[in-house]
Design a protein around this motif. Structure first.
Motif, PDB file in Angstrom:
ATOM      1  N   ILE A 122       1.371  -4.629  12.332  1.00 31.83           N
ATOM      2  CA  ILE A 122       1.984  -3.854  12.339  1.00 31.83           C
ATOM      3  C   ILE A 122       1.829  -2.488  13.784  1.00 31.83           C
ATOM      4  O   ILE A 122       2.463  -1.391  14.002  1.00 31.83           O
ATOM      5  N   ARG A 140       8.449  -4.408   6.184  1.00 30.55           N
ATOM      6  CA  ARG A 140       7.773  -3.479   5.077  1.00 30.55           C
ATOM      7  C   ARG A 140       6.467  -4.466   4.332  1.00 30.55           C
ATOM      8  O   ARG A 140       5.877  -3.534   4.064  1.00 30.55           O
ATOM      9  N   ILE A 143       3.453  -3.398   6.214  1.00 28.85           N
ATOM     10  CA  ILE A 143       2.737  -1.533   6.366  1.00 28.85           C
ATOM     11  C   ILE A 143       2.228  -1.944   4.344  1.00 28.85           C
ATOM     12  O   ILE A 143       1.648  -0.650   4.413  1.00 28.85           O
ATOM     13  N   LEU A 164       0.904   3.709  12.377  1.00 33.83           N
ATOM     14  CA  LEU A 164       1.251   4.555  10.427  1.00 33.83           C
ATOM     15  C   LEU A 164       1.458   5.805  11.120  1.00 33.83           C
ATOM     16  O   LEU A 164       2.952   5.959   9.992  1.00 33.83           O
ATOM     17  N   PHE A 167       4.670   5.338  12.094  1.00 30.11           N
ATOM     18  CA  PHE A 167       6.114   5.316  10.860  1.00 30.11           C
ATOM     19  C   PHE A 167       6.740   6.880  10.210  1.00 30.11           C
ATOM     20  O   PHE A 167       7.915   6.071   9.283  1.00 30.11           O
ATOM     21  N   LEU A 175      10.016   2.428   4.759  1.00 29.87           N
ATOM     22  CA  LEU A 175       8.726   1.985   5.861  1.00 29.87           C
ATOM     23  C   LEU A 175       8.027   3.568   5.761  1.00 29.87           C
ATOM     24  O   LEU A 175       6.473   4.383   5.831  1.00 29.87           O
ATOM     25  N   GLY A 179       4.261   4.210   4.076  1.00 26.82           N
ATOM     26  CA  GLY A 179       3.547   4.796   5.225  1.00 26.82           C
ATOM     27  C   GLY A 179       2.836   6.874   4.479  1.00 26.82           C
ATOM     28  O   GLY A 179       1.492   6.323   5.021  1.00 26.82           O
TER      29      GLY A 179
END
Length: 234
Positions: A122, A140, A143, A164, A167, A175, A179
């Motif tokens: 990520i 996706r 994450i 994070l 996102f 997402l 997150g």
């Protein structure tokens, strides 16, 4: 081969059952962990989304026990997972980063050895994408895997906090929602501002957490994350 097909069928049947956790636990008592790995990989491609998620959840406990029995065999599976996420493998990798997250959340040693690799999926560095998964559905999954690891081992995921937070500005609501879940697990105080801005986001997404497939709004996930950061939610 026939035995393998029978085990696969038993695993798929268990995952489709309402009492799937007990059904699969029973299978773990009668079959060697090594024989369950192939059916678990097969479950990631099942037509039923809930069967796929139950397979992901079960990867952690099978791999944890396999590691205790034979750490080298567990590491071979982890290398297979990494290969499946490599462009050169030619595979699609559906469900694989999620399984990696579940495994590392379940086993401390594997988390220490492979957690940073999961985070790399990520992390997008300008000019050097490295392991970053650009395809949205795989991203996706990655994450989600990071978020799952954050719930049990936030110290390992902490270096990915800035990724994070980025996102949360994504155009993809899934997402953003995942997150939020991840940042709540981290109790990331510097994410409080961006999370507060999302509490009125009424976009509904499906998210699998706490072993349940849930339909929630992004705003609810942001509020839940803020509760964990403030200590109001455990």
């Amino acid at each position: 081969m026939a035995v393998g097909r029978q085990i696969k069928k038993a695993v798929m049947t268990a995952f489709a059952d309402e009492d799937w956790e007990q059904k699969f636990s029973d299978l773990m008592e009668i079959h060697p962990m090594q024989t369950l790995i192939a059916p678990l990989f097969s479950s990631l491609c099942a037509p039923s989304i809930i069967v796929r998620w139950h397979g992901i959840s079960s990867f952690g406990q099978v791999m944890n026990r396999l590691f205790q029995e034979d750490a080298s065999k567990a590491r071979i599976v982890m290398r297979r997972i990494m290969w499946m996420l490599n462009e050169e493998s030619g595979g699609c990798g559906w469900g694989v980063p999620e399984a990696m997250g579940e495994i590392t959340a379940s086993n401390k040693v594997l988390a220490n050895e492979y957690g940073r690799i999961l985070l790399s999926y990520i992390h997008e560095e300008e000019g050097r994408p490295e392991n970053y998964l650009e395809f949205t559905l795989l991203l996706r999954g990655a994450i989600w895997g990071v978020a799952r690891l954050a719930q049990d081992r936030p110290d390992i995921v902490e270096p990915a906090t800035d990724d994070l937070i980025k996102f949360l500005n994504s155009s993809d609501q899934v997402l953003i929602g995942i997150g939020c879940w991840a940042l709540g697990g981290l109790k990331a105080e510097r994410a409080a501002g961006p999370l507060k801005a999302l509490t009125t986001n009424d976009s509904t997404i499906d998210i699998y957490k706490d072993r349940l497939l849930q339909s929630v709004t992004v705003g609810q996930l942001a509020q839940e994350a803020l509760g964990k950061i403030s200590g109001e939610l455990l």
